[in-house]
Motif scaffolding. Structure first.
Motif, PDB file in Angstrom:
ATOM      1  N   THR A  23       0.811  -1.213   0.000  1.00  0.00           N
ATOM      2  CA  THR A  23       0.000   0.000   0.000  1.00  0.00           C
ATOM      3  C   THR A  23       0.842   1.260   0.000  1.00  0.00           C
ATOM      4  OG1 THR A  23      -0.094   0.085   2.406  1.00  0.00           O
ATOM      5  CG2 THR A  23      -1.771  -1.231   1.291  1.00  0.00           C
ATOM      6  N   LEU A  24       2.176   1.118  -0.014  1.00  0.00           N
ATOM      7  CA  LEU A  24       3.037   2.293   0.047  1.00  0.00           C
ATOM      8  C   LEU A  24       3.888   2.383  -1.198  1.00  0.00           C
ATOM      9  CD1 LEU A  24       4.270   2.120   3.727  1.00  0.00           C
ATOM     10  CD2 LEU A  24       2.656   3.730   2.762  1.00  0.00           C
ATOM     11  N   ALA A  25       4.043   3.592  -1.716  1.00  0.00           N
ATOM     12  CA  ALA A  25       5.020   3.827  -2.773  1.00  0.00           C
ATOM     13  C   ALA A  25       6.368   3.996  -2.106  1.00  0.00           C
ATOM     14  CB  ALA A  25       4.657   5.072  -3.572  1.00  0.00           C
ATOM     15  N   LEU A  26       7.311   3.158  -2.509  1.00  0.00           N
ATOM     16  CA  LEU A  26       8.576   3.134  -1.802  1.00  0.00           C
ATOM     17  C   LEU A  26       9.628   4.016  -2.462  1.00  0.00           C
ATOM     18  CD1 LEU A  26       8.704  -0.652  -1.035  1.00  0.00           C
ATOM     19  CD2 LEU A  26       7.554   1.186   0.177  1.00  0.00           C
ATOM     20  N   SER A  27       9.246   4.735  -3.501  1.00  0.00           N
ATOM     21  CA  SER A  27      10.216   5.585  -4.171  1.00  0.00           C
ATOM     22  C   SER A  27       9.746   7.028  -4.263  1.00  0.00           C
ATOM     23  CB  SER A  27      10.470   5.051  -5.592  1.00  0.00           C
ATOM     24  OG  SER A  27       9.268   5.003  -6.322  1.00  0.00           O
ATOM     25  N   ASP A  28       8.766   7.411  -3.417  1.00  0.00           N
ATOM     26  CA  ASP A  28       8.285   8.780  -3.452  1.00  0.00           C
ATOM     27  C   ASP A  28       9.303   9.735  -2.851  1.00  0.00           C
ATOM     28  OD1 ASP A  28       4.981   7.660  -2.569  1.00  0.00           O
ATOM     29  OD2 ASP A  28       5.894   7.954  -4.529  1.00  0.00           O
ATOM     30  N   THR A 328      10.684  -6.835   7.683  1.00  0.00           N
ATOM     31  CA  THR A 328      10.766  -6.166   8.982  1.00  0.00           C
ATOM     32  C   THR A 328      10.964  -4.665   8.827  1.00  0.00           C
ATOM     33  OG1 THR A 328      11.714  -8.186   9.929  1.00  0.00           O
ATOM     34  CG2 THR A 328      11.970  -6.152  11.183  1.00  0.00           C
ATOM     35  N   MET A 329      11.800  -4.271   7.864  1.00  0.00           N
ATOM     36  CA  MET A 329      12.020  -2.853   7.618  1.00  0.00           C
ATOM     37  C   MET A 329      10.739  -2.178   7.153  1.00  0.00           C
ATOM     38  SD  MET A 329      14.594  -0.728   7.895  1.00  0.00           S
ATOM     39  CE  MET A 329      16.095  -1.672   7.651  1.00  0.00           C
ATOM     40  N   GLY A 330       9.987  -2.849   6.309  1.00  0.00           N
ATOM     41  CA  GLY A 330       8.718  -2.286   5.865  1.00  0.00           C
ATOM     42  C   GLY A 330       7.716  -2.152   7.001  1.00  0.00           C
ATOM     43  N   GLU A 331       7.647  -3.166   7.856  1.00  0.00           N
ATOM     44  CA  GLU A 331       6.739  -3.098   9.011  1.00  0.00           C
ATOM     45  C   GLU A 331       7.154  -1.980   9.974  1.00  0.00           C
ATOM     46  OE1 GLU A 331       6.934  -7.013  10.526  1.00  0.00           O
ATOM     47  OE2 GLU A 331       5.647  -7.885   8.969  1.00  0.00           O
ATOM     48  N   LEU A 332       8.481  -1.793  10.119  1.00  0.00           N
ATOM     49  CA  LEU A 332       8.959  -0.692  10.956  1.00  0.00           C
ATOM     50  C   LEU A 332       8.517   0.656  10.375  1.00  0.00           C
ATOM     51  CD1 LEU A 332      10.748   0.343  13.305  1.00  0.00           C
ATOM     52  CD2 LEU A 332      12.669   0.319  11.681  1.00  0.00           C
ATOM     53  N   GLY A 333       8.613   0.788   9.050  1.00  0.00           N
ATOM     54  CA  GLY A 333       8.161   2.020   8.421  1.00  0.00           C
ATOM     55  C   GLY A 333       6.684   2.276   8.647  1.00  0.00           C
ATOM     56  N   LEU A 334       5.861   1.228   8.515  1.00  0.00           N
ATOM     57  CA  LEU A 334       4.426   1.382   8.763  1.00  0.00           C
ATOM     58  C   LEU A 334       4.164   1.819  10.207  1.00  0.00           C
ATOM     59  CD1 LEU A 334       3.030  -1.775   6.928  1.00  0.00           C
ATOM     60  CD2 LEU A 334       2.680   0.604   6.270  1.00  0.00           C
ATOM     61  N   ALA A 335       4.906   1.205  11.139  1.00  0.00           N
ATOM     62  CA  ALA A 335       4.707   1.548  12.545  1.00  0.00           C
ATOM     63  C   ALA A 335       5.061   3.011  12.811  1.00  0.00           C
ATOM     64  CB  ALA A 335       5.551   0.628  13.426  1.00  0.00           C
ATOM     65  N   ALA A 366      12.619   3.921   5.890  1.00  0.00           N
ATOM     66  CA  ALA A 366      12.537   2.490   6.185  1.00  0.00           C
ATOM     67  C   ALA A 366      11.789   1.742   5.089  1.00  0.00           C
ATOM     68  CB  ALA A 366      11.855   2.274   7.533  1.00  0.00           C
ATOM     69  N   VAL A 367      10.716   2.355   4.576  1.00  0.00           N
ATOM     70  CA  VAL A 367       9.939   1.690   3.530  1.00  0.00           C
ATOM     71  C   VAL A 367      10.726   1.664   2.219  1.00  0.00           C
ATOM     72  CG1 VAL A 367       7.792   1.742   2.230  1.00  0.00           C
ATOM     73  CG2 VAL A 367       7.778   2.275   4.647  1.00  0.00           C
ATOM     74  N   ARG A 368      11.476   2.755   1.951  1.00  0.00           N
ATOM     75  CA  ARG A 368      12.335   2.739   0.768  1.00  0.00           C
ATOM     76  C   ARG A 368      13.406   1.645   0.885  1.00  0.00           C
ATOM     77  NH1 ARG A 368      13.805   9.106  -0.242  1.00  0.00           N
ATOM     78  NH2 ARG A 368      11.775   9.790  -1.029  1.00  0.00           N
ATOM     79  N   ALA A 369      13.978   1.499   2.072  1.00  0.00           N
ATOM     80  CA  ALA A 369      14.972   0.450   2.278  1.00  0.00           C
ATOM     81  C   ALA A 369      14.339  -0.931   2.099  1.00  0.00           C
ATOM     82  CB  ALA A 369      15.578   0.575   3.669  1.00  0.00           C
ATOM     83  N   SER A 370      13.081  -1.078   2.516  1.00  0.00           N
ATOM     84  CA  SER A 370      12.380  -2.343   2.332  1.00  0.00           C
ATOM     85  C   SER A 370      12.248  -2.666   0.848  1.00  0.00           C
ATOM     86  CB  SER A 370      10.989  -2.276   2.973  1.00  0.00           C
ATOM     87  OG  SER A 370      10.239  -3.430   2.660  1.00  0.00           O
ATOM     88  N   ARG A 371      11.900  -1.657   0.048  1.00  0.00           N
ATOM     89  CA  ARG A 371      11.789  -1.862  -1.394  1.00  0.00           C
ATOM     90  C   ARG A 371      13.150  -2.243  -1.980  1.00  0.00           C
ATOM     91  NH1 ARG A 371       8.179  -0.179  -5.303  1.00  0.00           N
ATOM     92  NH2 ARG A 371       8.861  -0.871  -7.347  1.00  0.00           N
ATOM     93  N   SER A 372      14.205  -1.613  -1.499  1.00  0.00           N
ATOM     94  CA  SER A 372      15.542  -1.920  -1.989  1.00  0.00           C
ATOM     95  C   SER A 372      15.909  -3.372  -1.690  1.00  0.00           C
ATOM     96  CB  SER A 372      16.562  -0.973  -1.358  1.00  0.00           C
ATOM     97  OG  SER A 372      17.864  -1.243  -1.825  1.00  0.00           O
ATOM     98  N   TYR A 373      15.550  -3.850  -0.493  1.00  0.00           N
ATOM     99  CA  TYR A 373      15.834  -5.240  -0.155  1.00  0.00           C
ATOM    100  C   TYR A 373      15.053  -6.210  -1.045  1.00  0.00           C
ATOM    101  CZ  TYR A 373      18.818  -4.663   3.942  1.00  0.00           C
ATOM    102  OH  TYR A 373      19.874  -4.397   4.778  1.00  0.00           O
TER     103      TYR A 373
END
Length: 526
Positions: A23-28, A328-335, A366-373
């Protein structure tokens, strides 16, 4: 392999992150993070439509993402249905592209003795082939046809490292969702045909050409049908056991194939007896494997298989770890997004609003890093798949070595049979000379034994030629394996290292931007 942990087959990409990450754009841009909506709805849990002007459009699905690795090549996810063709991997192959697509369920007519009303169903696949002639062919094949092709290739090209076909896993098809199972089988069959086309010998074979080009149902050769082989062997067995004359001799036309095929049961029993005598008889076989170079290389191949197995297990662990970090990085970003939203709604002081803004910056990073992973993991799977490919190729290597052992056993058995036949003929001739005027029945038996000896001698010569042919095939294939392994492993290392470095730099730049934007905390501490 790794206990109770989740494993990934390198034939498939790792599973996508959890649904909420989509649900998140990770490159905004970092500055484009919107404040909470005025109607009180949470944009994290209820993303806007793609046409909305919100800064959180849905990213593309995992299977459709096209990654641009840092080594300059572009690779799509292997399960993406949008990839219509799979190129043959060898520039010397007569085929440009081979694709397997459009699985369709078809109804098989019920036989008169069938217990299934209305007949059974099966799935066919459209196989589209582009050749260098040029030419384009499209045929439909079912999985049974792939089994027939594999059996024909194994029979015609003994001693070659023929890529193994996908297994027919009935249990897996019952456990998995039907559509998912069909898609995985489609992808595996496409990969199998591409490997066959890339083989320098099998790729130019008539068997593969007929499979890819011949319209209609693929005829099942009588020599391939297991039931017919066993029936033929059973029909010949009584005459071989109780009949007279050369009926029990192994024909020259039969020794080119292993006895375990079932057409000659008596030959199977003889070779089994010879194998037991080799192992437990205490005597030296008539002929043994004396190629020391081959024996040494065979041992090295076994060591290579062990090393590949260990490396493949560790590669699976790496893929799992990278996926866990990304999720985990994506969940951290959501939190942190939710925490920033809470701070904004409950803000009384400006410091709370500033802290909420910093939470959003951290969350976006954190969400951008999740996309990178996620991207890195897809590239890791692509490059480390080489380990999985070579581990699977070890099955073909063992099969080729087994062809060699089987051919040698045939030579040993025929030489032992010849020794026994000569001994019997000499005894009969000696016994007949002791009778005045000769013994016509014994003389006739001697003539029959001589004919059997002649047939067996011809069969022995053919078996020796087949054994030498398989030895030469083994030698050329081992050289090819060494040559291609050197190039493939070098490409794997280069691609894997370049992408690891590239995505590490990418992640570092994301966090460097966060450090710059939150540098006031460092100044305050100083």
């Amino acid at each position: 392999m790794m206990g109770s942990e989740t494993h990934f087959s390198f034939d498939q990409p790792p599973p996508p992150p959890k649904e909420e990450l989509e649900t998140l754009a990770l490159s905004d841009p970092l500055s484009a993070v919107d404040p909470p909506s005025s109607d009180g709805s949470d944009p994290l849990l209820h993303p806007p439509s793609p046409s909305s002007s919100s800064s959180f459009p849905d990213p593309p699905s995992y299977a459709d993402v096209i990654f641009t690795p840092f080594n300059g090549t572009t690779t799509a996810s292997p399960t993406a249905a949008s990839s219509p063709t799979s190129p043959a991997t060898s520039p010397t192959s007569p085929y440009l592209r081979i694709s397997v697509s459009d699985p369709q369920k078809e109804q098989q007519e019920a036989a008169a003795t069938s217990l299934v009303p209305g007949g059974s169903t099966y799935v066919t696949y459209l196989i589209t082939t582009e050749t260098r002639d040029p030419g384009r062919f499209a045929v439909r094949r079912r999985f049974r046809d792939f089994i027939t092709l594999a059996d024909r290739l194994a029979e015609s090209y003994r001693g070659h490292f023929i890529p193994p076909r996908p297994d027919k896993s009935v249990v897996e098809s019952q456990v998995m969702q039907k559509q998912e199972f069909v898609e995985q089988r489609r992808f595996a069959l496409e990969k199998y045909l591409s490997r066959l086309a890339a083989h320098p010998v099998v790729g130019r074979s008539d068997e593969l050409a007929v499979f890819l080009k011949a319209q209609g149902r693929l005829p099942l050769a009588r020599s391939i049908d297991v039931a017919s082989r066993v029936l033929d062997g059973a029909a010949r067995l009584p005459s071989q056991l109780f009949g007279e004359g050369p009926t029990a001799a192994v024909g020259p036309e039969e020794v080119g194939q292993p006895a375990k095929g079932g057409r000659d049961l008596l030959r199977m029993f003889r070779e089994l007896r010879q194998s037991v005598a080799n192992d437990w008889g205490g005597g030296r076989p008539p002929v043994v494997e004396e190629d020391r170079e081959f024996l040494e290389r065979k041992e090295k191949v076994q060591d290579l298989e062990q090393q590949l197995s260990t490396a493949s297990q560790q590669a699976e662990a790496l893929v799992k770890a990278q996926q866990d970090i990304g999720e985990t990085m994506g969940e951290l970003g959501l939190a942190f997004f939710k925490l920033g939203k809470f701070e904004t709604e409950e803000a009384v002081y400006d410091s709370q609003r500033i802290r909420a803004s910093d939470f959003k910056r951290l969350a976006t990073a954190a969400v951008r890093a999740s996309r990178s992973y996620r991207e890195l993991n897809a590239q890791s799977v692509k490059h480390l798949d080489t380990l999985h490919e070579y581990l699977g190729m070890m099955l073909a290597v063992h099969s080729a070595f087994s062809d060699r052992s089987s051919a040698l056993l045939t030579v040993q058995t025929l030489m032992s049979d010849l020794s026994s036949l000569h001994t019997r003929a000499e005894r009969l001739e000696a016994a007949s000379t002791k009778i005045f005027g000769g013994d016509r029945s014994r003389t006739r038996k001697v003539e029959e034994l001589k004919e059997t000896i002649r047939i067996t001698e011809d069969a022995k010569l053919c078996a020796i030629r087949e054994y030498e042919r398989i030895k030469e095939n083994n030698r050329s294939e081992l050289e090819r394996l060494d040559r291609e392994r050197r190039d493939d492993f070098l490409g794997m290392l280069k691609g894997f290292i370049i992408n690891q470095i590239g995505y590490a730099d990418k992640a570092a730049s994301v966090w460097a931007q966060v450090v710059e934007e939150t540098s006031k905390y460092a100044r305050e501490r100083n």
